[in-house]
Design an enzyme around this catalytic site. Structure first.
Site, PDB file in Angstrom:
ATOM      1  N   ALA A   1     129.758 -46.590 -18.006  1.00 21.78           N
ATOM      2  CA  ALA A   1     128.809 -45.628 -17.442  1.00 21.78           C
ATOM      3  C   ALA A   1     129.128 -45.230 -16.009  1.00 21.78           C
ATOM      4  O   ALA A   1     128.759 -44.145 -15.578  1.00 21.78           O
ATOM      5  CB  ALA A   1     127.399 -46.179 -17.518  1.00 21.78           C
ATOM      6  N   THR A   2     129.812 -46.075 -15.271  1.00 21.47           N
ATOM      7  CA  THR A   2     130.198 -45.664 -13.915  1.00 21.47           C
ATOM      8  C   THR A   2     131.066 -44.423 -14.020  1.00 21.47           C
ATOM      9  O   THR A   2     130.861 -43.430 -13.310  1.00 21.47           O
ATOM     10  CB  THR A   2     130.944 -46.807 -13.191  1.00 21.47           C
ATOM     11  OG1 THR A   2     130.040 -47.901 -13.036  1.00 21.47           O
ATOM     12  CG2 THR A   2     131.470 -46.374 -11.833  1.00 21.47           C
TER      13      THR A   2
ATOM     14  N   GLN B   1     120.224 -48.197 -19.280  1.00 23.76           N
ATOM     15  CA  GLN B   1     119.232 -49.261 -19.497  1.00 23.76           C
ATOM     16  C   GLN B   1     118.151 -48.850 -20.493  1.00 23.76           C
ATOM     17  O   GLN B   1     117.256 -49.633 -20.795  1.00 23.76           O
ATOM     18  CB  GLN B   1     118.577 -49.670 -18.164  1.00 23.76           C
ATOM     19  CG  GLN B   1     119.541 -50.230 -17.137  1.00 23.76           C
ATOM     20  CD  GLN B   1     120.073 -51.623 -17.500  1.00 23.76           C
ATOM     21  OE1 GLN B   1     119.597 -52.277 -18.429  1.00 23.76           O
ATOM     22  NE2 GLN B   1     121.080 -52.073 -16.768  1.00 23.76           N
TER      23      GLN B   1
ATOM     24  N   CYS C   1     125.220 -55.074  -9.622  1.00 26.20           N
ATOM     25  CA  CYS C   1     126.072 -54.188  -8.825  1.00 26.20           C
ATOM     26  C   CYS C   1     125.806 -54.315  -7.346  1.00 26.20           C
ATOM     27  O   CYS C   1     126.581 -53.857  -6.531  1.00 26.20           O
ATOM     28  CB  CYS C   1     125.869 -52.745  -9.247  1.00 26.20           C
ATOM     29  SG  CYS C   1     126.133 -52.562 -10.981  1.00 26.20           S
TER      30      CYS C   1
ATOM     31  N   SER D   1     126.842 -47.229 -21.474  1.00 26.56           N
ATOM     32  CA  SER D   1     127.855 -48.272 -21.305  1.00 26.56           C
ATOM     33  C   SER D   1     127.693 -49.277 -22.450  1.00 26.56           C
ATOM     34  O   SER D   1     126.579 -49.745 -22.711  1.00 26.56           O
ATOM     35  CB  SER D   1     127.615 -49.003 -19.977  1.00 26.56           C
ATOM     36  OG  SER D   1     128.817 -49.148 -19.268  1.00 26.56           O
TER      37      SER D   1
ATOM     38  N   THR E   1     145.177 -42.669 -22.491  1.00 25.17           N
ATOM     39  CA  THR E   1     145.155 -43.229 -23.842  1.00 25.17           C
ATOM     40  C   THR E   1     143.827 -43.935 -24.084  1.00 25.17           C
ATOM     41  O   THR E   1     143.406 -44.766 -23.276  1.00 25.17           O
ATOM     42  CB  THR E   1     146.322 -44.225 -24.014  1.00 25.17           C
ATOM     43  OG1 THR E   1     147.526 -43.537 -23.696  1.00 25.17           O
ATOM     44  CG2 THR E   1     146.384 -44.775 -25.430  1.00 25.17           C
TER      45      THR E   1
ATOM     46  N   HIS F   1     128.619 -52.434 -22.859  1.00 23.20           N
ATOM     47  CA  HIS F   1     128.346 -53.873 -22.677  1.00 23.20           C
ATOM     48  C   HIS F   1     126.881 -54.203 -22.395  1.00 23.20           C
ATOM     49  O   HIS F   1     126.517 -55.374 -22.319  1.00 23.20           O
ATOM     50  CB  HIS F   1     129.257 -54.459 -21.587  1.00 23.20           C
ATOM     51  CG  HIS F   1     128.950 -54.018 -20.201  1.00 23.20           C
ATOM     52  ND1 HIS F   1     128.397 -54.853 -19.261  1.00 23.20           N
ATOM     53  CD2 HIS F   1     129.117 -52.835 -19.574  1.00 23.20           C
ATOM     54  CE1 HIS F   1     128.254 -54.198 -18.118  1.00 23.20           C
ATOM     55  NE2 HIS F   1     128.683 -52.971 -18.290  1.00 23.20           N
TER      56      HIS F   1
ATOM     57  N   ASN G   1     117.450 -49.885 -13.498  1.00 17.79           N
ATOM     58  CA  ASN G   1     118.127 -51.154 -13.767  1.00 17.79           C
ATOM     59  C   ASN G   1     117.552 -52.329 -12.993  1.00 17.79           C
ATOM     60  O   ASN G   1     117.756 -53.476 -13.368  1.00 17.79           O
ATOM     61  CB  ASN G   1     119.629 -51.026 -13.482  1.00 17.79           C
ATOM     62  CG  ASN G   1     119.908 -50.415 -12.135  1.00 17.79           C
ATOM     63  OD1 ASN G   1     119.493 -49.289 -11.854  1.00 17.79           O
ATOM     64  ND2 ASN G   1     120.599 -51.140 -11.292  1.00 17.79           N
TER      65      ASN G   1
HETATM   66  N1  PMP Z   1     123.772 -47.073 -14.673  1.00 22.19           N
HETATM   67  C1  PMP Z   1     122.890 -48.081 -14.798  1.00 22.19           C
HETATM   68  C2  PMP Z   1     121.438 -47.779 -14.833  1.00 22.19           C
HETATM   69  C3  PMP Z   1     123.364 -49.391 -14.900  1.00 22.19           C
HETATM   70  O1  PMP Z   1     122.484 -50.395 -15.021  1.00 22.19           O
HETATM   71  C4  PMP Z   1     124.753 -49.637 -14.862  1.00 22.19           C
HETATM   72  C5  PMP Z   1     125.291 -51.051 -14.952  1.00 22.19           C
HETATM   73  N2  PMP Z   1     124.768 -51.927 -14.009  1.00 22.19           N
HETATM   74  C6  PMP Z   1     125.629 -48.541 -14.737  1.00 22.19           C
HETATM   75  C7  PMP Z   1     125.098 -47.278 -14.648  1.00 22.19           C
HETATM   76  C8  PMP Z   1     127.114 -48.719 -14.673  1.00 22.19           C
HETATM   77  O2  PMP Z   1     127.630 -49.279 -15.829  1.00 22.19           O
HETATM   78  P1  PMP Z   1     129.090 -49.946 -15.823  1.00 22.19           P
HETATM   79  O3  PMP Z   1     129.061 -50.999 -14.766  1.00 22.19           O
HETATM   80  O4  PMP Z   1     129.234 -50.501 -17.187  1.00 22.19           O
HETATM   81  O5  PMP Z   1     130.067 -48.881 -15.511  1.00 22.19           O
END
Ligand code: PMP
Length: 383
Positions: free
Chosen positions: A69-70, A179, A323, A199, A237, A201, A149
């Site tokens: 997601a980042t 989330q 984070c 994301s 890739t 995970h 989050n």
């Molecule tokens: N957005 C939100 C609301 C998140 O909680 C997170 C993960 N902490 C992210 C974006 C980023 O996800 P990732 O670290 O898997 O890139």
């Protein structure tokens, strides 16, 4: 060890692990190659895209695979701002976004874009009218997260999206859904959403895999140039095993959504009731927040110390969010909600997974009560 940090990351589902291992072993060809090994990877990727699209209720052609997601958030925000820069240079977001959104906007400010950071109310949600009033003639993008989050506050994204499309159809709407997916139901197609990030995970999939939903017709300036994979918007890739694993995780999360939500609500309620016996504890999550997150502060106590006390009792929780947990800064999110500096510096987050039971909630409350008693006895040194 009992793990209560599912908003940071989740244990991959055994079926996901099995799938990833199989794909790594048997389908190692580059999905862009023309031979049979390449073709088998391509087919798996194609199928994974269909499964992800189905879980989101969108078209497979509207899914762009990313590394998480980042990347999805950066791609949506910077990609839209750069692509539509001749339309206007004004962007809107909220003050409580994840750093991958917040910092993307800060970076764009440095490049000459103007950003309105809409404030939030005491429950952590934006006022829909405040978002609408921020829209100008030169606004190109609004980005609001679905579920926060840190606190689990749920933003009225469907209402914002619908009103935005009604009043300002040309303004794009991005939602960081990380989330919220599988935790708070949302119909992407009915909610005026043009871009939606996920994301893997956070929903028992692998790390380093994610996606961005890009509504048909929306163009993004590619941040990664190269071989033109993912419709030219994200070269590189594809991580076939992880993406196939993500598709499986998305499907499982969607299938179990109702059951999971009911389970989380019960455990969360039990925690809230248990916390009532700890008078100095300040609950930061709103009562109507997401079912899997509970955030509280113990003003005057260092959250890392509480965290380590709980860890000694075999329980893992989080201070702030993963984070930002390595910085000593107060929580930007809690300050935006009008909390005091003391509260913003002493936040602890519990986030639930589908394995948790009411007994786990009781264990946590017991350990927390013990930790607080022990730490209250230590005069000074804690602040
Ligand atoms: N957005 C939100 C609301 C998140 O909680 C997170 C993960 N902490 C992210 C974006 C980023 O996800 P990732 O670290 O898997 O890139």
């Amino acid at each position: 060890m009992k793990y209560f940090d599912h908003a940071a990351s989740t244990p991959p589902h055994p079926e996901v692990i099995r799938t990833i291992a199989e794909v790594m072993q048997a389908h190692y060809g580059n999905p862009s190659s023309l031979h049979a090994s390449g073709e088998s990877g391509f087919k798996l990727l194609h199928r994974a895209r269909e499964v992800c699209a189905q879980a989101l209720g969108v078209e497979p052609s509207e899914i762009v695979f990313t590394s998480g997601a980042t990347e999805s958030n950066n791609m949506a925000i910077k990609g839209a701002a750069l692509q539509y820069r001749t339309r206007g240079k004004h962007l809107i977001t909220s003050m409580v976004e994840h750093p991958s959104v917040y910092e993307s906007f800060r970076q764009l400010e440095g490049l000459g874009f103007e950003v309105t950071f809409v404030p939030v109310q005491t429950d952590g949600t934006v006022d829909i009218e405040a978002v609408m009033q921020a829209v100008r003639k030169d606004t190109v993008l609004v980005s609001i997260m679905h579920v926060n989050n840190e606190t689990g506050s749920i933003q009225p994204v469907a209402e914002i999206g619908r009103e935005l499309k009604q009043k300002h159809p040309r303004v794009l709407f991005h939602v960081d859904g990380v989330q919220g997916f599988g935790k708070v139901p949302l119909q992407i197609k009915d909610s005026g959403i043009d871009l939606y990030s996920l994301s893997a995970h956070k929903i028992r999939g692998p790390k380093g895999a994610g996606l961005l939903y890009v509504r048909k017709g929306v163009q993004l300036f590619p941040l990664l140039s190269g071989g033109g994979q993912e419709g030219g918007v994200r070269s590189g890739t594809e991580n076939v095993p992880a993406l196939v694993g993500m598709a499986k995780a998305l499907r499982l999360a969607k299938e179990k959504e109702g059951e999971n939500i009911r389970g989380w609500r019960n455990v969360r309620q039990r925690l809230v009731e248990g916390m009532a016996s700890l008078p100095e504890l300040v609950l930061n999550s709103p009562a109507d927040g997401a079912p899997h997150i509970l955030h509280f502060s113990y003003p005057g106590m260092k959250p890392e110390v509480v965290l380590h006390c709980l860890e000694e009792d075999g329980l893992e929780v989080s201070t702030k969010s993963a984070c930002s947990s390595k910085t000593s800064e107060p929580s930007r999110v809690l300050l935006a909600m009008g909390k005091s500096m003391e509260v913003a510096q002493s936040g602890i987050r519990i986030s639930l997974g589908d394995e948790h039971t009411a007994e786990d909630a009781d264990l946590l409350i017991e350990a927390l009560t013990k930790a607080v008693k022990r730490l209250s006895g230590l005069k000074g040194g804690l602040k």
